[in-house]
Scaffold this active site. Structure first.
Site, PDB file in Angstrom:
ATOM      1  N   TYR A 100       0.850  -1.206   0.000  1.00 38.88           N
ATOM      2  CA  TYR A 100       0.000   0.000   0.000  1.00 38.88           C
ATOM      3  C   TYR A 100       0.877   1.245   0.000  1.00 38.88           C
ATOM      4  O   TYR A 100       1.923   1.275   0.658  1.00 38.88           O
ATOM      5  CB  TYR A 100      -0.849   0.067   1.275  1.00 38.88           C
ATOM      6  CG  TYR A 100      -2.035  -0.849   1.279  1.00 38.88           C
ATOM      7  CD1 TYR A 100      -3.294  -0.386   0.917  1.00 38.88           C
ATOM      8  CD2 TYR A 100      -1.907  -2.174   1.672  1.00 38.88           C
ATOM      9  CE1 TYR A 100      -4.385  -1.221   0.941  1.00 38.88           C
ATOM     10  CE2 TYR A 100      -3.002  -3.022   1.698  1.00 38.88           C
ATOM     11  CZ  TYR A 100      -4.239  -2.540   1.333  1.00 38.88           C
ATOM     12  OH  TYR A 100      -5.320  -3.375   1.348  1.00 38.88           O
ATOM     13  N   TYR A 139      -0.791  -9.991   0.172  1.00 39.82           N
ATOM     14  CA  TYR A 139       0.350  -9.548   0.976  1.00 39.82           C
ATOM     15  C   TYR A 139       0.358 -10.246   2.328  1.00 39.82           C
ATOM     16  O   TYR A 139      -0.686 -10.599   2.857  1.00 39.82           O
ATOM     17  CB  TYR A 139       0.368  -8.023   1.137  1.00 39.82           C
ATOM     18  CG  TYR A 139      -0.865  -7.432   1.778  1.00 39.82           C
ATOM     19  CD1 TYR A 139      -0.991  -7.362   3.162  1.00 39.82           C
ATOM     20  CD2 TYR A 139      -1.902  -6.946   0.999  1.00 39.82           C
ATOM     21  CE1 TYR A 139      -2.111  -6.817   3.744  1.00 39.82           C
ATOM     22  CE2 TYR A 139      -3.028  -6.397   1.575  1.00 39.82           C
ATOM     23  CZ  TYR A 139      -3.127  -6.338   2.958  1.00 39.82           C
ATOM     24  OH  TYR A 139      -4.254  -5.800   3.518  1.00 39.82           O
ATOM     25  N   ARG A 147      -2.972 -12.181   3.211  1.00 34.30           N
ATOM     26  CA  ARG A 147      -4.291 -11.697   2.784  1.00 34.30           C
ATOM     27  C   ARG A 147      -4.465 -11.912   1.283  1.00 34.30           C
ATOM     28  O   ARG A 147      -3.541 -11.692   0.504  1.00 34.30           O
ATOM     29  CB  ARG A 147      -4.450 -10.202   3.105  1.00 34.30           C
ATOM     30  CG  ARG A 147      -4.643  -9.936   4.594  1.00 34.30           C
ATOM     31  CD  ARG A 147      -5.823  -9.040   4.868  1.00 34.30           C
ATOM     32  NE  ARG A 147      -7.086  -9.596   4.423  1.00 34.30           N
ATOM     33  CZ  ARG A 147      -8.181  -8.885   4.141  1.00 34.30           C
ATOM     34  NH1 ARG A 147      -8.148  -7.578   4.245  1.00 34.30           N
ATOM     35  NH2 ARG A 147      -9.308  -9.456   3.767  1.00 34.30           N
ATOM     36  N   HIS A 150      -7.505  -7.956  -2.551  1.00 38.69           N
ATOM     37  CA  HIS A 150      -8.813  -7.379  -2.230  1.00 38.69           C
ATOM     38  C   HIS A 150      -8.765  -5.881  -2.468  1.00 38.69           C
ATOM     39  O   HIS A 150      -7.704  -5.265  -2.428  1.00 38.69           O
ATOM     40  CB  HIS A 150      -9.206  -7.666  -0.778  1.00 38.69           C
ATOM     41  CG  HIS A 150      -8.234  -7.100   0.209  1.00 38.69           C
ATOM     42  ND1 HIS A 150      -7.075  -7.753   0.560  1.00 38.69           N
ATOM     43  CD2 HIS A 150      -8.218  -5.921   0.878  1.00 38.69           C
ATOM     44  CE1 HIS A 150      -6.400  -7.004   1.405  1.00 38.69           C
ATOM     45  NE2 HIS A 150      -7.049  -5.879   1.626  1.00 38.69           N
ATOM     46  N   HIS A 152     -10.573  -2.288  -1.141  1.00 37.82           N
ATOM     47  CA  HIS A 152     -11.430  -1.667  -0.127  1.00 37.82           C
ATOM     48  C   HIS A 152     -12.388  -0.685  -0.790  1.00 37.82           C
ATOM     49  O   HIS A 152     -11.976   0.063  -1.686  1.00 37.82           O
ATOM     50  CB  HIS A 152     -10.587  -0.904   0.895  1.00 37.82           C
ATOM     51  CG  HIS A 152      -9.672  -1.784   1.688  1.00 37.82           C
ATOM     52  ND1 HIS A 152      -9.982  -2.226   2.943  1.00 37.82           N
ATOM     53  CD2 HIS A 152      -8.459  -2.302   1.388  1.00 37.82           C
ATOM     54  CE1 HIS A 152      -8.989  -2.984   3.397  1.00 37.82           C
ATOM     55  NE2 HIS A 152      -8.045  -3.049   2.465  1.00 37.82           N
TER      56      HIS A 152
HETATM   57 FE   FE2 Z   1      -6.355  -4.245   2.728  1.00 32.40          FE
END
Ligand code: FE2
Length: 214
Positions: A100, A139, A147, A150, A152
């Site tokens: 991110y 990640y 995870r 995805h 958000h």
């Molecule tokens: Fe996330």
């Protein structure tokens, strides 16, 4: 590069969205609200200068983002399936390496400077929205928990509580099944937040549909 409303409508026409039936989604009876999910730790602290609905191209950059370019399209609806116009939709996600653009992300994977990471748009008269983005990587969260990819989503309307959820991909079944956050949703409702990417020849891209019932 902004995707204009007219372009969205054109693309929706091309896609024939009402007929882009997704077996996973249609298996679930209607009138369920889309399950809400945690906002997670990586909602932007600072918003990038470019925040439009094309996350694959940052304004004034000379290169586009790494990774497979995809589109996510759909409608924001009430529980009675009435379209909600002028709702603000924000999305944020990791780049293709799973990192991110956020100062608290501990992921060591190299960040893609040409990926926008966050963007927003509003729904049109019929509740439709569209984003162009990339199919991101998963990640690691802990040594034994990765995870799944995805995206958000946050939907805001005046005088309404924010609606926050996450969208997953059907092709990531193995990671999806092990994900502690997705698995908080009852099994029979999980398909409401899982999209199947389908190749669209005229867009030359895979497209996922995500209708959000708030
Ligand atoms: Fe996330």
């Amino acid at each position: 590069m902004m995707i204009s409303r007219r372009e969205v409508l054109r693309q929706i026409k091309i896609l024939g969205i009402p007929y882009l039936a997704l077996p996973l989604v249609t298996m679930v009876k209607e009138y369920y609200s889309t399950p809400q999910q945690t906002r997670g730790p990586f909602y932007p602290l600072k918003f990038p200068l470019d925040g439009d609905n094309d996350l694959t191209w940052v304004k004034d950059h000379q290169k586009s983002a790494l990774g497979e370019k995809i589109m996510i399209v759909g409608q924001v609806l009430t529980l009675n399936d009435q379209p909600i116009k002028d709702a603000k939709i924000e999305i944020w996600q990791a780049c293709s390496s799973g990192h991110y653009n956020h100062e608290y992300d501990p992921n060591q994977a190299p960040i893609d400077p040409h990926f926008q990471g966050w963007g927003w748009t509003t729904t049109d008269q019929k509740g439709y929205y569209a984003f162009k983005t990339i199919k991101l990587g998963g990640y690691p969260v802990t040594n034994n928990w990765k995870r799944p990819p995805h995206i958000h989503f946050k939907i805001s309307q005046p005088d309404e509580k924010e609606f926050i959820t996450q969208l997953y991909f059907a092709e990531e079944q193995e990671l999806n099944q092990q994900d502690k956050i997705l698995q908080r949703i009852p099994e029979n409702l999980q398909s409401l937040v899982i999209t199947k990417l389908i190749k669209n020849e005229s867009l030359n891209m895979r497209v996922g549909q995500f209708n959000i019932r708030v």
